[in-house]
Design an enzyme around this catalytic site. Structure first.
Site, PDB file in Angstrom:
ATOM      1  N   CYS A 128       0.780  -1.237   0.000  1.00 24.67           N
ATOM      2  CA  CYS A 128       0.000   0.000   0.000  1.00 24.67           C
ATOM      3  C   CYS A 128       0.818   1.296   0.000  1.00 24.67           C
ATOM      4  O   CYS A 128       0.501   2.209  -0.781  1.00 24.67           O
ATOM      5  CB  CYS A 128      -1.019  -0.009   1.139  1.00 24.67           C
ATOM      6  SG  CYS A 128      -0.501  -0.779   2.658  1.00 24.67           S
ATOM      7  N   ARG A 170       7.164 -11.219   5.016  1.00 22.70           N
ATOM      8  CA  ARG A 170       6.786 -10.976   6.407  1.00 22.70           C
ATOM      9  C   ARG A 170       7.458 -12.012   7.287  1.00 22.70           C
ATOM     10  O   ARG A 170       7.481 -13.195   6.945  1.00 22.70           O
ATOM     11  CB  ARG A 170       5.257 -11.034   6.592  1.00 22.70           C
ATOM     12  CG  ARG A 170       4.511  -9.960   5.817  1.00 22.70           C
ATOM     13  CD  ARG A 170       3.007 -10.068   6.014  1.00 22.70           C
ATOM     14  NE  ARG A 170       2.313  -9.135   5.138  1.00 22.70           N
ATOM     15  CZ  ARG A 170       0.983  -9.075   4.982  1.00 22.70           C
ATOM     16  NH1 ARG A 170       0.222  -9.904   5.687  1.00 22.70           N
ATOM     17  NH2 ARG A 170       0.433  -8.206   4.165  1.00 22.70           N
ATOM     18  N   GLN A 223       0.347 -11.061  -3.340  1.00 23.52           N
ATOM     19  CA  GLN A 223      -1.088 -10.824  -3.236  1.00 23.52           C
ATOM     20  C   GLN A 223      -1.611 -10.220  -4.530  1.00 23.52           C
ATOM     21  O   GLN A 223      -0.882  -9.521  -5.237  1.00 23.52           O
ATOM     22  CB  GLN A 223      -1.395  -9.851  -2.097  1.00 23.52           C
ATOM     23  CG  GLN A 223      -1.258 -10.436  -0.713  1.00 23.52           C
ATOM     24  CD  GLN A 223      -1.688  -9.450   0.353  1.00 23.52           C
ATOM     25  OE1 GLN A 223      -1.466  -8.248   0.229  1.00 23.52           O
ATOM     26  NE2 GLN A 223      -2.294  -9.944   1.412  1.00 23.52           N
ATOM     27  N   ASP A 270      -3.107  -7.589  -5.025  1.00 22.01           N
ATOM     28  CA  ASP A 270      -3.389  -6.334  -4.344  1.00 22.01           C
ATOM     29  C   ASP A 270      -3.912  -5.271  -5.308  1.00 22.01           C
ATOM     30  O   ASP A 270      -3.568  -5.270  -6.497  1.00 22.01           O
ATOM     31  CB  ASP A 270      -2.089  -5.794  -3.745  1.00 22.01           C
ATOM     32  CG  ASP A 270      -2.110  -5.764  -2.236  1.00 22.01           C
ATOM     33  OD1 ASP A 270      -3.204  -5.870  -1.670  1.00 22.01           O
ATOM     34  OD2 ASP A 270      -1.031  -5.628  -1.643  1.00 22.01           O
ATOM     35  N   HIS A 302      -5.037  -0.808  -4.951  1.00 25.70           N
ATOM     36  CA  HIS A 302      -5.336   0.373  -4.144  1.00 25.70           C
ATOM     37  C   HIS A 302      -6.043   1.378  -5.039  1.00 25.70           C
ATOM     38  O   HIS A 302      -5.532   1.759  -6.093  1.00 25.70           O
ATOM     39  CB  HIS A 302      -4.049   0.941  -3.551  1.00 25.70           C
ATOM     40  CG  HIS A 302      -3.363  -0.048  -2.658  1.00 25.70           C
ATOM     41  ND1 HIS A 302      -2.418  -0.936  -3.138  1.00 25.70           N
ATOM     42  CD2 HIS A 302      -3.545  -0.334  -1.347  1.00 25.70           C
ATOM     43  CE1 HIS A 302      -2.029  -1.724  -2.142  1.00 25.70           C
ATOM     44  NE2 HIS A 302      -2.693  -1.380  -1.053  1.00 25.70           N
ATOM     45  N   LYS A 304     -12.664  -2.595   7.597  1.00 28.61           N
ATOM     46  CA  LYS A 304     -12.633  -3.407   6.390  1.00 28.61           C
ATOM     47  C   LYS A 304     -13.856  -4.326   6.315  1.00 28.61           C
ATOM     48  O   LYS A 304     -14.487  -4.621   7.331  1.00 28.61           O
ATOM     49  CB  LYS A 304     -11.353  -4.242   6.333  1.00 28.61           C
ATOM     50  CG  LYS A 304     -11.079  -5.070   7.578  1.00 28.61           C
ATOM     51  CD  LYS A 304      -9.744  -5.810   7.468  1.00 28.61           C
ATOM     52  CE  LYS A 304      -9.487  -6.638   8.721  1.00 28.61           C
ATOM     53  NZ  LYS A 304      -8.426  -7.620   8.547  1.00 28.61           N
ATOM     54  N   HIS A 306      -8.202  -0.150  -0.066  1.00 28.18           N
ATOM     55  CA  HIS A 306      -7.308  -1.298  -0.233  1.00 28.18           C
ATOM     56  C   HIS A 306      -8.190  -2.512  -0.526  1.00 28.18           C
ATOM     57  O   HIS A 306      -9.231  -2.690   0.107  1.00 28.18           O
ATOM     58  CB  HIS A 306      -6.536  -1.604   1.048  1.00 28.18           C
ATOM     59  CG  HIS A 306      -5.807  -0.449   1.653  1.00 28.18           C
ATOM     60  ND1 HIS A 306      -4.430  -0.416   1.780  1.00 28.18           N
ATOM     61  CD2 HIS A 306      -6.249   0.705   2.204  1.00 28.18           C
ATOM     62  CE1 HIS A 306      -4.066   0.698   2.388  1.00 28.18           C
ATOM     63  NE2 HIS A 306      -5.154   1.393   2.657  1.00 28.18           N
TER      64      HIS A 306
END
Length: 649
Positions: free
Chosen positions: A339, A368, A386, A388, A390, A470, A516
């Site tokens: 992000c 991570r 991911q 992902d 945004h 979320k 997100h």
């Protein structure tokens, strides 16, 4: 409260009754009816679950909890965890107890013992648990002072309980629960007697560091489960056996999809077939970005100066899960999330209200730090990608964007992969950034989007991300297990922290909002879930090998090659098994490898433009024209179309 020493008790049906001040909840249940009292396990006072021995000193709204109430099973399982710990310490008195919480579908208890427990110990433990049930001890709650509790557990030789007490706030009330000779520090609540228990099963053991810290001693964790009825327990055990059969770690090895090696802890190696599925999942999402749910893909760096992570809030709120390095005398961090990087793409040029929304998809690799005790196959790894995205938009665009994303989730999870979906609205927790006013706006934006789409959802207090609320989508797989996968998050904080803005129609500057979102989530984790959901038998569009061609002897290899070429020219993934093995062996191997279709070629097929087809899912399909088979397979070679929901733009 009445002046004559009675109190008013309001029941779930709206009726009221009077009770003596100081009456216990079990006494109130007996006044309502002896059948209710006999069926009672616990109670609820003004929405809080408590023991039946709790006394009422003021007017209250109560509910007597029986097997029919969902809250009761947690109490039952918590009490069964205590039952197990008592049995363990009866059999092995030198064992130290730590914690024994309820978890989804069961419970566990962590023990310190010089010789770790194994499943071979379970029959003895279960037999002792049965004995304690038959003894029917009262389970009694006792309030205790901090000093008395410390003295008690020191005398008992329970260092972990002493440490727990010492770490609690000095003014926190402490309670003990006693059953027979056994006592534990616990908040409760519990069932009233051990005789109320009895339908349980110990399942497995695992190593667990005390408080999850690798620097602490390794304990033995015993997992178990409990149900009210024997049939429910047997159904659960059958699901566990089915889950073992579908275990993605086992199937991944058998199907030659991926492997792990100590030289890269918790980091999978994807083999050719596994890499094909992995890449197909990403390509599937990219196809959606190009048709119906438009996103622009970006590529962002892997390693950043830690200043970026200070700005984003990750350094202060997520540091323990990050990998750090150094370069040019600067402290750097490998990104755990995409992000913050997207904000620099947004800020690279001046933005107008006309530019919004901007939807940036990013398949960047993330790292991570996950402790070795919690990593599990593909489900929890240290490096992953991911799907992902945004979305930078104006506040008035939030509802339309969230609606579009909800429809995307429903299409992917329900129509394509066949999951059942439920929804949580995850709200602010104690660990968060930003003002309460910003959180109020963010939470309401997501709530209104869900309501506008007529969707049922559960509000989950404290489950939001540290930067915003979320929408979390829980999916139920083929054997009834729930997984949290897709997420849509509303963030007013990141644009503020990174100083983002756009020009309004009036020529002033305003902050965008960031949404997100991830649909599949971690590709690694999603692939592991799919392996288990399909039991390794992927649908034709996702299978790395769609057709295995099996000539019954070498005499038919040439025709097999012709069929293979015809299938490949049609865009299908086919392979001829020319190994010098018997046809029975080849057929069994294709079945074991869960290839969607098998084509067997012999004398009846050669020269006839026909093939004998076997489906892994449906069995023998018999002979059919080769072109007809190609047409059938091509229909299955693409993801299913949406059943009800059209994409929005």
């Amino acid at each position: 409260m009445s002046e004559n020493g009675t109190i008013k008790v309001r029941l779930p049906d709206g009726s009221e009754l009077e009770a003596a001040r100081g009456a216990t909840l079990i006494e109130i249940a007996e006044n309502i009816g002896p059948r209710l009292a006999k069926a009672a396990y616990a109670a609820e006072i003004d929405g809080r679950v408590v023991d039946l021995s709790r006394r009422l000193d003021a007017d209250a709204e109560i509910r007597i909890l029986t097997e029919r109430d969902p809250e009761t099973l947690q109490v039952y399982r918590h009490s069964t965890a205590h039952l197990m710990a008592q049995a363990v310490q009866r059999l092995w008195p030198d064992t130290k107890v730590t914690i024994g919480p309820v978890i989804e579908d069961g419970f566990f208890y962590d023990f310190e013992r010089d010789q770790p427990f194994t499943p071979e110990d379970f029959p003895a433990i279960e037999a002792e648990m049965d004995k304690i049930v038959m003894e029917d001890h009262a389970i009694e709650r006792e309030e205790i002072s901090r000093d008395r509790a410390l003295a008690l557990f020191r005398e008992m030789g329970e260092p972990y309980k002493v440490e727990i007490i010492q770490d609690l706030p000095e003014d926190q009330p402490l309670t003990l629960y006693r059953q027979g000779e056994w006592v534990d520090l616990c908040r409760g609540p519990h069932v009233p007697r051990t005789g109320k228990l009895g339908t349980f099963k110990l399942l497995t053991t695992a190593g667990a560091y005390w408080r999850g810290d690798e620097k602490n001693r390794m304990l033995t964790r015993i997992y178990g489960t409990a149900f009210f009825k024997r049939g429910e327990l047997e159904e659960h055990l059958a699901r566990i056996e089915e889950a073992k059969r579908r275990d993605h770690r086992k199937l991944g090895k058998e199907l030659d999809l991926y492997s792990f090696h100590p030289n890269a802890p918790a980091s999978p190696y994807f083999h050719p077939k596994g890499a094909w599925i992995y890449n197909r999942l990403q390509r599937f999402m990219r196809e959606l970005y190009a048709d119906g749910w438009p996103h622009d893909e970006i590529v962002t760096p892997q390693i950043y100066d830690v200043e970026l992570w200070h700005i984003s809030g990750h350094y202060e709120n997520y540091k323990e899960n990050m990998f750090f390095t150094g370069a040019d005398d600067r402290e750097m961090a490998v990104k755990p999330m995409n992000c913050p990087a997207s904000t620099y793409v947004y800020a690279a040029q001046k933005r107008s209200y006309r530019d919004l929304p901007l939807r940036y998809a990013d398949f960047g690799r993330l790292h991570r730090y996950e402790k070795s005790g919690v990593v599990t196959g593909l489900f929890r790894v240290r490096t992953f990608v991911q799907d992902d995205a945004h979305i930078f938009c104006r506040p008035d665009q939030i509802q339309d964007e969230v609606t579009s994303l909800i429809r995307l989730v429903q299409y992917v999870m329900e129509d394509v992969f066949g999951f059942q979906v439920s929804i949580d609205l995850s709200l602010r927790g104690d660990k968060r950034i930003g003002s309460d006013e910003v959180w109020d706006v963010s939470e309401d934006a997501l709530r209104q989007a869900l309501l506008a789409n007529g969707l049922e959802f559960r509000e989950a207090a404290g489950e939001g991300a540290f930067y915003g609320p979320k929408i979390d989508f829980q999916v139920t797989d083929a054997i009834g297990r729930k997984w949290q996968l897709s997420t849509i998050q509303c963030d007013f904080n990141m644009p503020e922290r990174f100083g983002l803005h756009y020009t309004t129609p009036e020529g002033t500057e305003a902050r965008p909002v960031v949404i997100h979102r991830a649909i599949l989530g971690s590709i690694e984790r999603f692939m592991g879930i799919l392996v288990e959901h399909y039991a390794g038998a992927f649908p034709a569009w996702l299978a790395p090998e769609q057709v295995r061609i099996v000539p019954v002897s070498d005499a038919f290899n040439e025709y097999a090659g012709t069929v293979e070429e015809h299938l490949r020219n049609a865009g299908l993934r086919a392979h001829v098994d020319e190994r010098r093995e018997g046809v029975g062996y080849k057929i069994r191997d294709a079945e074991m490898q869960k290839v969607p279709y098998m084509v067997v070629l012999g004398g009846k097929e050669i020269g006839s433009s026909k093939v004998s087809v076997r489906s892994h899912a449906e069995g023998e399909l018999g002979q059919m024209d080769l072109d007809h088979f190609v047409s059938r397979l091509r229909d299955e070679a693409e993801p299913p179309a949406p059943r009800t929901l059209a994409p929005t733009t």
